[in-house]
Scaffold this active site. Structure first.
Site, PDB file in Angstrom:
ATOM      1  N   LYS A  17      56.348  25.740  35.618  1.00  0.00           N
ATOM      2  CA  LYS A  17      55.481  26.165  36.747  1.00  0.00           C
ATOM      3  C   LYS A  17      56.029  27.460  37.352  1.00  0.00           C
ATOM      4  CE  LYS A  17      56.348  24.176  40.873  1.00  0.00           C
ATOM      5  NZ  LYS A  17      56.559  25.071  42.010  1.00  0.00           N
ATOM      6  N   ASN A  18      57.349  27.525  37.552  1.00  0.00           N
ATOM      7  CA  ASN A  18      57.928  28.662  38.264  1.00  0.00           C
ATOM      8  C   ASN A  18      58.083  29.906  37.396  1.00  0.00           C
ATOM      9  OD1 ASN A  18      57.888  27.089  40.480  1.00  0.00           O
ATOM     10  ND2 ASN A  18      60.095  26.678  40.549  1.00  0.00           N
ATOM     11  N   ARG A 120      61.422  29.387  54.933  1.00  0.00           N
ATOM     12  CA  ARG A 120      60.804  30.131  53.821  1.00  0.00           C
ATOM     13  C   ARG A 120      60.331  31.526  54.243  1.00  0.00           C
ATOM     14  NH1 ARG A 120      59.698  26.364  49.932  1.00  0.00           N
ATOM     15  NH2 ARG A 120      60.121  28.039  48.475  1.00  0.00           N
ATOM     16  N   ARG A 395      51.771  18.824  42.103  1.00  0.00           N
ATOM     17  CA  ARG A 395      51.911  20.284  42.209  1.00  0.00           C
ATOM     18  C   ARG A 395      52.787  20.831  41.099  1.00  0.00           C
ATOM     19  NH1 ARG A 395      53.454  22.628  47.795  1.00  0.00           N
ATOM     20  NH2 ARG A 395      53.378  24.384  46.385  1.00  0.00           N
TER      21      ARG A 395
END
Ligand code: EPZ
Length: 429
Positions: A17-18, A120, A395
């Site tokens: 995913k990343n 974040r 996710r």
């Protein structure tokens, strides 16, 4: 979920995913089609498809058995924007900031705001873009960036940031002149992005090391690229095999991206047999407690901390877990305590005393990796565990119940996959 079954057989790892998220953002840098293969079928990819489509990009996404592929064409971009509605569900949306400024000369991207695991901020993304000549303002929760044309410069990251490195790497590809970036993230996903960008005609050296040099070019062209395997999904399945005392072949992964985890598991007493693109795990021995400190790659990954905590509850002795990357990434601890674990959280440290039997309970997922640790605990807990809010797990894990059931887990989903969510937002990670 009902615990107690050893996981046996072969489980396949999906694309990372990343790595897929920045690769999709990279398509913004060219008006030609970019084809990405081995894309994981997870919610964050769908969110990115929506984000790019809202800008005017054409994004096809196919998950046929034979391939997981997306074709992106960003020829006619109409709105270089990332709305709050989308960014608040996935902070990695800020990966479009650099490419949009580089390609369109302007961008309006919502500030991500905080999320379950921490504040974040994206201050380092912004400082880097200013170093490349962008003018940045902030108003109404949005970052407004513009630049006639970015020009190369020298960037020192105050902190190591993965998407910060990726954002600026993409921006520098189309800047005029040379850019030198220091204290960069060394994650494999950064090197995979650079491999794609170089296939598109960029001139990047040093990706995967702390210093990256980029010679800006006028234009980039289309390319085809296969995304690397997901090292965090692989690590999660490896720990699942250890916890259940199984014999599992975790296939389609890159063991060399998992060195810190594999070394730690050897210390704990796990029998591992890494091959070229797989790791066989035989989890039949006693586990010994061992401390971890999360660090940037190649150190022990913060994205494996929650999963390791579940393992530590079954190891004899005390394991001290220090979380150095995010300020609030122990939310899984209390849920594990409700299942019978003995965990004390003190600031950035959690002390896990094992071995404690885990008993099934109704628990609640809070973020992507916390949910993974609850799934792991439920695989060994005595009785039936119900995990609520599993949209968090969707996710970042493709069809997790199918994959785990395929190797013996007793697990089923209540409700449908990717339910159309009401206004309530999903916590970002
Ligand atoms: C990436 O997030 C990953 N996400 C995260 O994975 C991962 O946990 C994280 O890197 C650390 O490895 C993606 O790649 C899409 P950072 P990122 O910028 O880039 C601070 C998952 O589970 N920081 O490396 O957002 C920040 O607050 C997700 O898949 C600033 O202060 O993380 C944090 O403390 C979760 N200013 C530290 O740096 C900035 O401008 C590292 O964050 C940027 C970051």
């Amino acid at each position: 979920m009902r615990g107690g079954n050893p996981l046996l057989g072969t489980i396949r790892v999906s694309g990372a995913k990343n790595a897929a998220l920045p690769a999709m953002a990279a398509a913004l840098l060219t008006e030609e089609p970019v084809i990405l293969e081995n894309i994981p079928q997870v919610q964050d990819i769908e969110t990115t498809r929506k984000l790019l489509a809202a800008m005017g990009a054409e994004v096809e996404l196919g998950y046929g058995r034979a391939h997981h592929r997306t074709t992106l064409c960003c020829r006619d971009l109409i709105a270089p924007e990332a709305s709050y509605e989308l960014v608040k569900t996935m902070r990695a949306s800020t990966l479009v900031l650099g490419p949009l400024v580089a390609r369109m000369g302007r961008a309006r991207v919502s500030l991500p705001g905080g999320c379950a695991i921490g504040a974040r901020p994206i201050d380092l993304h912004i400082k880097g873009l200013e170093k490349l000549g962008a003018t940045i303002e902030q108003e109404h929760g949005y970052v407004l960036a513009h630049a006639k044309r970015l020009r190369g410069g020298e960037i020192f990251f105050d902190k190591i940031t993965v998407t910060g490195t990726e954002d600026l790497l993409m921006a520098a590809c189309l800047a005029e002149g040379e850019t030198l970036m220091h204290n960069c993230a060394r994650e494999p996903e950064v090197a995979d992005l650079a491999a794609l960008l170089n296939k598109m005609g960029a001139k990047i050296e040093g990706a995967g090391t702390a210093t990256i040099r980029i010679q800006g070019v006028e234009k980039l062209h289309g390319a085809r690229h296969r995304i690397i395997p997901d090292r965090i999904e692989a690590g999660t399945f490896i720990i699942a095999a250890v916890l259940t005392g199984g014999d599992l072949n975790v296939a389609g992964c890159e063991p060399r991206h998992l060195q810190a985890l594999l070394q730690k598991l050897e210390d704990v007493g796990v029998k591992l047999m890494p091959a070229v693109d797989a790791v066989r795990v035989i989890g039949n021995g006693e586990l010994k407690a061992s401390d971890i400190i999360t660090e940037e790659y190649p150190g022990f990954p913060t994205d494996m901390q929650a999963q390791y905590m579940a393992l530590a509850t079954q190891a004899s002795g005390s394991s001290v877990i220090t979380e150095n990357i995010f300020e609030n990434r122990f939310m899984h601890a209390q849920e594990l305590v409700r299942m019978g674990a003995d965990i004390k959280v003190e600031g950035r440290r959690a002390i896990v005393r094992g071995k404690t039997p885990l008993s099934a309970a109704a628990v609640q997922a809070s973020d992507l990796r916390a949910s993974a640790s609850l799934v792991l605990a439920a695989l060994v807990a005595d009785g039936e565990t119900i995990i609520d809010r599993v949209y968090h797990i969707d996710r970042g894990y493709e069809r997790i119940e199918e994959k785990l059931r395929g190797v013996g887990a007793q697990m089923r989903r209540i409700g449908q996959l990717f339910p159309k969510r009401a206004a309530a937002t999903v916590a970002t990670v």
